[in-house]
Write a protein that holds these residues in place. Structure first.
Motif, PDB file in Angstrom:
ATOM      1  N   ALA A 236       0.812  -1.221   0.000  1.00  0.00           N
ATOM      2  CA  ALA A 236       0.000   0.000   0.000  1.00  0.00           C
ATOM      3  C   ALA A 236       0.843   1.268   0.000  1.00  0.00           C
ATOM      4  O   ALA A 236       0.467   2.265  -0.592  1.00  0.00           O
ATOM      5  CB  ALA A 236      -0.957  -0.009   1.188  1.00  0.00           C
ATOM      6  N   SER A 237       2.001   1.228   0.671  1.00  0.00           N
ATOM      7  CA  SER A 237       2.783   2.458   0.729  1.00  0.00           C
ATOM      8  C   SER A 237       4.092   2.339  -0.050  1.00  0.00           C
ATOM      9  O   SER A 237       5.023   3.081   0.181  1.00  0.00           O
ATOM     10  CB  SER A 237       3.063   2.812   2.185  1.00  0.00           C
ATOM     11  OG  SER A 237       3.663   1.715   2.814  1.00  0.00           O
TER      12      SER A 237
ATOM     13  N   THR B   7       6.448   2.124  -3.679  1.00  0.00           N
ATOM     14  CA  THR B   7       6.497   2.455  -5.093  1.00  0.00           C
ATOM     15  C   THR B   7       6.602   1.149  -5.884  1.00  0.00           C
ATOM     16  O   THR B   7       6.836   0.088  -5.313  1.00  0.00           O
ATOM     17  CB  THR B   7       7.738   3.291  -5.417  1.00  0.00           C
ATOM     18  OG1 THR B   7       8.883   2.475  -5.151  1.00  0.00           O
ATOM     19  CG2 THR B   7       7.803   4.529  -4.567  1.00  0.00           C
ATOM     20  N   ASP B   8       6.445   1.238  -7.182  1.00  0.00           N
ATOM     21  CA  ASP B   8       6.513   0.032  -8.005  1.00  0.00           C
ATOM     22  C   ASP B   8       7.843  -0.691  -7.842  1.00  0.00           C
ATOM     23  O   ASP B   8       7.906  -1.902  -7.750  1.00  0.00           O
ATOM     24  CB  ASP B   8       6.322   0.384  -9.484  1.00  0.00           C
ATOM     25  CG  ASP B   8       4.857   0.618  -9.779  1.00  0.00           C
ATOM     26  OD1 ASP B   8       4.057   0.554  -8.814  1.00  0.00           O
ATOM     27  OD2 ASP B   8       4.511   0.859 -10.933  1.00  0.00           O
TER      28      ASP B   8
ATOM     29  N   HIS C 200      -5.998  -5.880  -2.775  1.00  0.00           N
ATOM     30  CA  HIS C 200      -7.071  -5.628  -3.738  1.00  0.00           C
ATOM     31  C   HIS C 200      -6.463  -5.448  -5.105  1.00  0.00           C
ATOM     32  O   HIS C 200      -7.158  -5.166  -6.048  1.00  0.00           O
ATOM     33  CB  HIS C 200      -7.835  -4.327  -3.511  1.00  0.00           C
ATOM     34  CG  HIS C 200      -8.182  -3.985  -2.128  1.00  0.00           C
ATOM     35  ND1 HIS C 200      -8.559  -2.730  -1.775  1.00  0.00           N
ATOM     36  CD2 HIS C 200      -8.231  -4.713  -1.002  1.00  0.00           C
ATOM     37  CE1 HIS C 200      -8.821  -2.694  -0.489  1.00  0.00           C
ATOM     38  NE2 HIS C 200      -8.621  -3.870  -0.006  1.00  0.00           N
ATOM     39  N   ARG C 201      -5.150  -5.474  -5.182  1.00  0.00           N
ATOM     40  CA  ARG C 201      -4.522  -5.077  -6.435  1.00  0.00           C
ATOM     41  C   ARG C 201      -4.353  -6.274  -7.341  1.00  0.00           C
ATOM     42  O   ARG C 201      -3.494  -7.117  -7.146  1.00  0.00           O
ATOM     43  CB  ARG C 201      -3.194  -4.394  -6.153  1.00  0.00           C
ATOM     44  CG  ARG C 201      -3.420  -3.096  -5.440  1.00  0.00           C
ATOM     45  CD  ARG C 201      -2.178  -2.576  -4.842  1.00  0.00           C
ATOM     46  NE  ARG C 201      -1.362  -1.878  -5.816  1.00  0.00           N
ATOM     47  CZ  ARG C 201      -0.261  -1.228  -5.482  1.00  0.00           C
ATOM     48  NH1 ARG C 201       0.152  -1.226  -4.263  1.00  0.00           N
ATOM     49  NH2 ARG C 201       0.425  -0.611  -6.406  1.00  0.00           N
TER      50      ARG C 201
ATOM     51  N   GLY D  42     -10.144   5.748  -9.733  1.00  0.00           N
ATOM     52  CA  GLY D  42      -8.703   5.482  -9.667  1.00  0.00           C
ATOM     53  C   GLY D  42      -8.397   4.742  -8.390  1.00  0.00           C
ATOM     54  O   GLY D  42      -9.262   4.607  -7.525  1.00  0.00           O
ATOM     55  N   LEU D  43      -7.162   4.257  -8.290  1.00  0.00           N
ATOM     56  CA  LEU D  43      -6.775   3.530  -7.091  1.00  0.00           C
ATOM     57  C   LEU D  43      -6.460   4.513  -5.971  1.00  0.00           C
ATOM     58  O   LEU D  43      -6.185   5.677  -6.236  1.00  0.00           O
ATOM     59  CB  LEU D  43      -5.543   2.677  -7.371  1.00  0.00           C
ATOM     60  CG  LEU D  43      -5.699   1.618  -8.447  1.00  0.00           C
ATOM     61  CD1 LEU D  43      -4.351   1.010  -8.774  1.00  0.00           C
ATOM     62  CD2 LEU D  43      -6.676   0.550  -8.008  1.00  0.00           C
ATOM     63  N   VAL D  44      -6.489   4.030  -4.744  1.00  0.00           N
ATOM     64  CA  VAL D  44      -6.014   4.848  -3.637  1.00  0.00           C
ATOM     65  C   VAL D  44      -4.547   5.160  -3.910  1.00  0.00           C
ATOM     66  O   VAL D  44      -3.794   4.275  -4.272  1.00  0.00           O
ATOM     67  CB  VAL D  44      -6.157   4.093  -2.299  1.00  0.00           C
ATOM     68  CG1 VAL D  44      -5.422   4.828  -1.191  1.00  0.00           C
ATOM     69  CG2 VAL D  44      -7.619   3.915  -1.954  1.00  0.00           C
ATOM     70  N   GLY D  45      -4.171   6.411  -3.761  1.00  0.00           N
ATOM     71  CA  GLY D  45      -2.785   6.758  -4.047  1.00  0.00           C
ATOM     72  C   GLY D  45      -2.592   7.265  -5.457  1.00  0.00           C
ATOM     73  O   GLY D  45      -1.490   7.619  -5.854  1.00  0.00           O
TER      74      GLY D  45
ATOM     75  N   GLU E 192      -1.645   6.150 -12.902  1.00  0.00           N
ATOM     76  CA  GLU E 192      -0.272   6.637 -12.990  1.00  0.00           C
ATOM     77  C   GLU E 192      -0.192   8.094 -13.414  1.00  0.00           C
ATOM     78  O   GLU E 192       0.588   8.466 -14.292  1.00  0.00           O
ATOM     79  CB  GLU E 192       0.540   5.756 -13.948  1.00  0.00           C
ATOM     80  CG  GLU E 192       0.633   4.329 -13.410  1.00  0.00           C
ATOM     81  CD  GLU E 192       1.674   3.508 -14.123  1.00  0.00           C
ATOM     82  OE1 GLU E 192       2.109   3.940 -15.208  1.00  0.00           O
ATOM     83  OE2 GLU E 192       2.055   2.461 -13.596  1.00  0.00           O
TER      84      GLU E 192
ATOM     85  N   LEU F 188     -12.584  -0.592 -12.812  1.00  0.00           N
ATOM     86  CA  LEU F 188     -11.532  -1.276 -12.057  1.00  0.00           C
ATOM     87  C   LEU F 188     -10.350  -1.637 -12.956  1.00  0.00           C
ATOM     88  O   LEU F 188      -9.190  -1.456 -12.600  1.00  0.00           O
ATOM     89  CB  LEU F 188     -12.115  -2.531 -11.402  1.00  0.00           C
ATOM     90  CG  LEU F 188     -11.313  -3.160 -10.272  1.00  0.00           C
ATOM     91  CD1 LEU F 188     -10.970  -2.121  -9.218  1.00  0.00           C
ATOM     92  CD2 LEU F 188     -12.109  -4.288  -9.632  1.00  0.00           C
TER      93      LEU F 188
END
Lengths: 498, 330
Positions: A172-173, A175-176, A201-202, A289-292, A473, A491
């Motif tokens: 969740a926190s 980076t890729d 959830h990803r 969009g996704l969280v973040g 992104e 989604l």
């Protein structure tokens, strides 16, 4: 030993909260040395299930079998002694201590009552080597990156030969790039023979690391997939279930009054680049969009509460100020995501909270507040949007979540609104009030207010938006009209898949 | 060099600067008697601050230290005056200090009072108790000088080194040892940095805090006994100055009031610094206003370092984290 031997079997778990079944006979198995993903939307029951496995909640029915034996798990301590470790979403490392101190925190090795630093260092060292991590026992955690802190967390979990490692939304926190590293780490841990339950959830990352996955929906297991069966489409389909398209609630089409909020080439480092879109008066523009993905920051930037590096926001062709105060005066309103933290002052009364952004209208030129007017406004709003209990002197914190949110909405209704920015308006709001709040937004739209809505509740987003843009992104990945939008499409777009 | 060493270097540099300043501008600064007295003066503060350091690292604060010192001093002076055996007087004094500290700890952990509020209140309670047990004649408070030579011996020393200084140095070493070589020490840092993470790791947070406050109270008791033995009498004002001076010394020594940072060595340097200012300014015949001014400036230096450092590191970490795109959950 059979190849498919299970390290963990969860059988027919039932859990009720005040009579409501949140887990309905959930069963699943985790095999030795596999990464088993547990997926589902918010509220599907993933965390409740994990809390039962780790002894945080008692179960109402069912059994948990660890390594072939019935495990009587009643406390966190029980689950630890069964070899079940958890890494929570919130990191629990102590930044001011060293890696070694963190690994052993609460379980320090001692010799004659004193810390046995030598033995701890050796053990930490061998643990680090075994996982091939790029950290040293004596590094202070505050000097490490988030990914490395996560390594510390994993080491801490592995210290006592965990048989099962549960990771709750570990990326969740990250980076890729850091996520990639984490996946390598997970693979290494798996090679050590530890089974991993990976909650997420990803869709896109589960695809990469899971050997098997179980999908939960509404407290039930809806399916189990093996690695070769996992596809994005399939997983998303299982998570969402059969989609019932809500009847568009638009008897009277909103007017187009010509108000336009236009965002041009908005950029902020690390969030979005060259974001451009327009929102029209009389319409609700949904942002998915996704969280973040920077949705909240986008609203805050338009409102003037956050800065942006580049670009422009125009309202009817004129630049929008970067000052919140001026924007409020000019008819902008904002309903923040964090209701208690930002939307309300919980200790103050309903009336005071409603008055909060309106003191320019409630005071005379000498900045003295006219209490009679303040009271009148509060009572008017209570009547207009049916806040319960109808008592403007009641502290807001005593209200239910839904009524609190009505107060947040009510703050803005007294003003001559032109633009309303809304972030996650119905989190923790019960279904009845949710509908009422939606009605208020749609009514405002019909009056020509430009409304921009950010919501992770896909049903809500589709139901009340006239148009939906999906961020991925840092740019707009797709735009949907109300007719085109489905939860699945949104989604997939939010994950950057299609 | 890590962050802790940087802090201590700053404190050390400030101390060194003062030594150079006072050493070159005054005549008798390096005289044996001046150094000896300087250390004696720093000792009482140092003992109080050594205990307080543990509380501060554990994320708490103690505003009742000065009152505890005063109360114990008055209590012991009454006991000594009543001809109770000296050893018993000392033990009772230390116990009384520990009880005051433990009471603070219990109020904060078991009744969930904010540390500031709890110890501000007990500061008044303990101060009030001084007045209650003070010597009275015809219902008026009087100061009575002690004459028990055995007890007053504690206020002297061997050669030019006062006993209290020896006790201070031993205590600093002990606290430093506890912080770095015991389980309790590690847990003090953990609790002060992140209470909930400590709980998840199985640390009994309340226990750690209560012990920290008890040690702080005990240290106040020890300081009180030596202070009384040197001064020969206790008054309503005894110990008062230590409350804030001890907090100042800890901050100048690199402790952070938000918890998790600091150690006994840093606070030791902080106490020397505080005493140097008092001593040096007196020697330079400067007005005492400058003393306050210098203390204030030094606290600012340390605090600015803290905030700048924390902002710098968190910015660095954030930049590492934001880099490029990031995903999340729906």
């Amino acid at each position: 030993m059979m190849e498919t031997e299970n390290i963990l079997e969860v059988k027919n778990i039932v859990k009720r909260f005040s009579g409501v079944e949140v887990l309905k006979k959930v069963s699943f198995e985790v095999r030795k040395g596999e990464v088993h993903a547990l997926m589902g939307e918010n509220g599907a029951g993933k965390s409740t299930l994990i809390k039962i496995i780790t002894g945080v909640y008692p179960k109402d029915e069912g059994s948990i079998i660890v390594d072939g034996r019935d495990a009587d798990i009643n406390s966190r301590q029980d689950s630890i002694s069964q070899g079940i470790s958890v890494i929570y979403q919130e990191l629990s490392v102590i930044p001011t201590l060293t890696v070694m101190q963190n690994i052993f925190l609460g379980q320090e090795l001692t010799k004659k009552g004193l810390l046995d630093k030598k033995r701890m260092r050796e053990k930490a060292d061998s643990l680090i080597k075994r996982c091939d991590f790029d950290i040293r026992p004596d590094d202070y955690v505050e000097t490490l990156s988030v990914a490395k802190r996560q390594m510390v967390e994993i080491l801490k979990a592995l210290l006592y030969d965990a048989k099962i490692l549960i990771m709750d939304e570990p990326t969740a926190s990250l980076t890729d790039k850091e996520s990639d590293k984490l996946f390598n780490i997970i693979n290494r841990v798996r090679e050590q023979g530890t089974s991993i339950i990976y909650i997420s959830h990803r869709v896109e990352e589960v695809y990469r690391i899971a050997d098997r996955l179980t999908v939960l929906r509404d407290g039930m297991v809806v399916g189990e997939l093996n690695k070769q069966e996992i596809t994005h489409q399939r997983v998303v389909q299982m998570m969402i279930g059969k989609e019932v398209k809500e009847q568009a609630d638009k008897a009277n089409k909103p007017i187009q009054n010509g108000n336009v909020l236009s965002v041009q080439n908005l950029s902020r480092e690390g969030l979005w680049h060259d974001l451009s879109f327009e929102a029209y008066g009389g319409q609700i523009l949904g942002i998915g969009g996704l969280v973040g993905s920077g949705r909240t920051e986008l609203l805050r930037s338009i409102y003037g509460a956050d800065r942006y590096d580049k670009g422009e926001v125009l309202f009817n062709g004129k630049p929008v100020s970067r000052s919140v105060k001026k924007n409020i005066r000019n008819g902008m309103g904002y309903i923040p995501e964090d209701r208690r933290g930002e939307g309300l002052i919980p200790l103050l009364s309903v009336g005071d909270n409603i008055a909060m952004p309106n003191y320019d209208m409630l005071s005379n030129g000498m900045a003295v507040v006219n209490h009679a007017k303040e009271l009148e406004l509060g009572e008017e709003m209570i009547r207009e949007i049916d806040i319960r209990p109808a008592n403007s002197k009641m502290p807001v914190r005593n209200l239910s979540g839904g009524n609190q949110q009505k107060v947040v909405v009510g703050k803005w209704l007294a003003r001559d609104l032109k633009v309303l920015l809304i972030d996650e308006p119905t989190v923790g709001v019960d279904i009845g009030v949710k509908g009422e709040i939606h009605q208020i937004f749609m009514r405002l739209a019909q009056q020509g207010v430009v409304i921009i809505l950010v919501s992770s509740d896909l049903k809500e987003l589709i139901q009340i938006s006239d148009r939906i843009i999906v961020l991925h992104e840092g740019s707009i990945f797709k735009e949907f009209s109300k007719e085109e939008a489905t939860q699945q499409k949104i989604l997939l777009a939010a994950s950057g898949i299609a | 060099m890590n962050e802790k060493q940087k802090r201590q270097l700053i404190t050390f540099a400030m101390v060194a600067a003062l030594v150079v300043l006072f050493g070159t501008t005054t005549d008798s600064f390096f005289s044996v008697s001046n150094i000896s007295n300087l250390f004696r003066g720093a000792s009482y503060l140092g003992i109080v601050a050594a205990g307080l350091t543990i509380v501060i690292i554990a994320g708490g604060n103690n505003l009742s230290t000065g009152a505890t010192v005063g109360f114990v001093a008055m209590l012991v002076s009454r006991l000594v005056y009543a001809n109770i055996p000296i050893v018993l007087c000392i033990l009772l004094g230390m116990a009384a200090g520990a009880v005051c500290g433990a009471a603070d700890g219990l109020l904060i952990t078991k009744l969930h009072l904010p540390d500031f509020v709890a110890t501000l209140a007990t500061n008044y309670v303990y101060s009030g108790m001084i007045l209650v047990i003070t010597f009275r004649q015809n219902n008026r408070m009087v100061t009575k000088a002690l004459t028990n030579q055995a007890f007053l011996q504690l206020g002297t020393g061997v050669g030019d080194i006062f006993y209290v200084t020896i006790v201070w140095l031993v205590l600093v070493a002990a606290v430093q040892f506890i912080l770095y070589y015991t389980k309790f020490g590690t847990h003090v840092y953990a609790v002060g940095t992140n209470t909930s993470a400590s709980q998840i790791s199985g640390i009994n947070v309340d226990k750690i805090k209560i012990i920290a406050y008890t040690i702080s109270g005990l240290a106040c008791g020890i300081a009180a006994i030596f202070l009384l033995a040197y001064e020969g009498a206790a008054s309503a004002k005894t110990g008062e100055v230590y409350t804030f001076n001890a907090i100042c010394a800890a901050i100048i020594g690199g402790a952070s009031l938000s918890g998790g940072r600091g150690d006994a060595l840093g606070t030791f340097l902080g106490c020397i610094f505080m005493q140097l200012i008092t001593n040096g300014i007196y020697k330079m015949n400067l007005a005492s206003e400058y003393q306050t001014l210098l203390v204030g400036a030094s606290i600012l230096v340390m605090s600015i370092f803290n905030t700048v450092y924390i902002r710098y590191t968190s910015k660095r970490n954030r930049l590492q984290t934001i880099k490029a795109e990031r995903g999340g959950t729906v």
